[in-house]
Scaffold this active site. Sequence first.
Site, short mmCIF file in Angstrom:
data_model
loop_
_atom_site.label_atom_id
_atom_site.label_comp_id
_atom_site.label_asym_id
_atom_site.label_seq_id
_atom_site.Cartn_x
_atom_site.Cartn_y
_atom_site.Cartn_z
N SER A 193 44.47 43.21 34.02
CA SER A 193 43.05 42.89 34.14
C SER A 193 42.12 44.04 33.85
O SER A 193 40.93 43.85 33.63
CB SER A 193 42.77 42.34 35.54
OG SER A 193 42.96 43.37 36.48
N HIS A 203 45.63 36.59 35.78
CA HIS A 203 44.58 36.61 34.76
C HIS A 203 44.96 35.86 33.48
O HIS A 203 44.19 35.84 32.53
CB HIS A 203 44.19 38.05 34.43
CG HIS A 203 43.62 38.75 35.61
ND1 HIS A 203 42.28 38.69 35.92
CD2 HIS A 203 44.21 39.46 36.60
CE1 HIS A 203 42.07 39.37 37.04
NE2 HIS A 203 43.23 39.84 37.48
N LYS A 263 40.89 32.67 40.43
CA LYS A 263 40.23 33.23 39.24
C LYS A 263 39.84 32.08 38.31
O LYS A 263 38.83 31.44 38.57
CB LYS A 263 41.14 34.29 38.61
CG LYS A 263 41.48 35.38 39.65
CD LYS A 263 42.17 36.54 39.09
CE LYS A 263 42.69 37.47 40.16
NZ LYS A 263 41.66 38.10 41.00
N1 PMP Z 1 47.49 39.73 41.15
C1 PMP Z 1 46.60 40.20 40.26
C2 PMP Z 1 47.10 40.66 38.94
C3 PMP Z 1 45.24 40.23 40.58
O1 PMP Z 1 44.35 40.71 39.71
C4 PMP Z 1 44.83 39.77 41.85
C5 PMP Z 1 43.35 39.74 42.26
N2 PMP Z 1 42.60 40.81 41.97
C6 PMP Z 1 45.78 39.31 42.74
C7 PMP Z 1 47.10 39.28 42.36
C8 PMP Z 1 45.39 38.83 44.09
O2 PMP Z 1 44.88 37.55 44.00
P1 PMP Z 1 43.88 36.96 45.07
O3 PMP Z 1 42.53 37.50 44.74
O4 PMP Z 1 43.99 35.50 44.88
O5 PMP Z 1 44.35 37.41 46.40
#
Ligand code: PMP
Length: 396
Positions: free
Chosen positions: A186, A214, A244
Site C-alpha cells: 500500500s 489492497h 477498504k
Molecule cells: N493488512 C494490510 C496490508 C493493511 O494495509 C491493513 C490496514 N491498514 C490491514 C491488514 C489491517 O486491516 P484493518 O484496517 O481492516 O484492520
Amino acid sequence: MPSKTLDQYLQENLQDLKNRGLYNVIDPLDSANGPIIEISGRELINLSSNNYLGLATDERLKEVAIEAVQEYGVGAGAVRTINGTLNLHVKLEEKLAEFKNTEAAIAFQSGFNCNMGAISAVMDKNDAILSDELNHASIIDGCRLSRAKIIRFNHSDMDDLRAKAKEAKESGQYKKIMVITDGVFSMDGDIAKLPEIVEIAKEYDLITYVDDAHGSGVLGKGAGTVKHFGLSDQVDFQMGTLSKAIGVLGGYVAGKKDLIDWLKVRARPFLFSTALSPADTAACLKAVSILMNSTELQDKLWENGRYLKKSLKDLGFDIGQSETPITPCIIGDEVKTQEFSKRLNEEGVYAKSIVFPTVPRGTGRVRNMPTAAHTKEMLDRVISIYEKVGKEMGVI
Ligand code: PMP
C-alpha cells in the site's frame, strides 16, 4: 540512578518525534470519508482514504445496514463461538468463499486481528515464516505472536526468497515453513510476484499466505490479486479486509474447509472478541454482492488512478513504481514531506504524508489514493494544486 517517571518518558519521546518530523497529527472529520471531506469547517478533496470504490457511503450499503439494526440491534452480543454468530455472519462467510473461489471463509472484526489470529493459529515456535520486508504491521505482529522464526526477505526479491526458502528447508530445523506477503503493497502500490512465490512455495513445500487488503475490490475483476494471477486454488490463505474497497469494517481468510474449521477453533480474536456488528456484517454482505455482479466501480477507480498518475508524472513528480491506482509522490526528507502535505492541505487537498517508521527513512511520500468516487474536475483541481506547491517547494 532514579528511574524515569512515565510523564518524563512520554514527554521526552513525544518531543523527540516532533523534532524529527515523525509525529503524526490526527485530524477528525466532520463529514463522511468520501471524495470531499470537511475538517475544521474547511472542505478538502480527499486523497487519503482506503475507500477505493466509494462504498463507505453507498446508499445500498446504508440501507441494508439500517435494516440490520432494526432487525438484530446494534451489537452481536457475544463472541462468535458462544452465541454471537448471527445468520448474517454465516451468509457473509459463504459469500466471501464464493467471491474468492474457495471452499470456505471466516470473518474477523478487523483485518488487523485477522492477521494476528490466523497466523498464530497455524504457526508456532517449531516453524519458520518467510516474510517480505515491506509487509504490513499486522502481519509482522501476527508472525511475532506465533513465536515462529521470522526470516525477512528483500522486498519482492525472488532470488532472495528462493535462497532463504532453500536454506530453511534444508536446515531441517522447522516443522512447517510459511511464505507471507501483501498482495498489493500500500505504500508503493506495487503488486507481489505471486506466480513466482507460488512456484517457490511448491519447490520448498511452503504454506502460502497472501494479505490482499489492497488488492481485493481492485484487481482480478474485484476478487483480488490471487484471482488476478489465476492462482485461486494455489494459495492456502487468502486474507483480506472488509474495511477498504468493501468500505465497511472487518477482515477474513478464505481457503480450504479444514483450514477455516481450524481457524474457528484456534484463532483467538474469533474465540475471544465480540463478533462483527449486525450493521457492519449486512453492509459487507451487500458490498461483496455488488462487487461480484459488476466491475463498474473498479473500472472507474482504474480510470481515475491512471489519470492522476500520468498527470503527476508528466509534471515531473517521482511517483515510484506503482502498478495500481495508489499514487505515491515521493519527496524523500521527512520534514519536507510533511511540509508538502501541509501546503497541499492549505490549498484544499487532503493527502497525508507517510514517513518513517511506516516507510523506510528518507523515502517520505505524500500518498494519494484516488477512488471511484472522485470526479475528473476534482482530480484536475488536485493536479493544478500539486503543480503550484511542487514548483513553490522546488520539488518539480
Ligand atoms: N493488512 C494490510 C496490508 C493493511 O494495509 C491493513 C490496514 N491498514 C490491514 C491488514 C489491517 O486491516 P484493518 O484496517 O481492516 O484492520
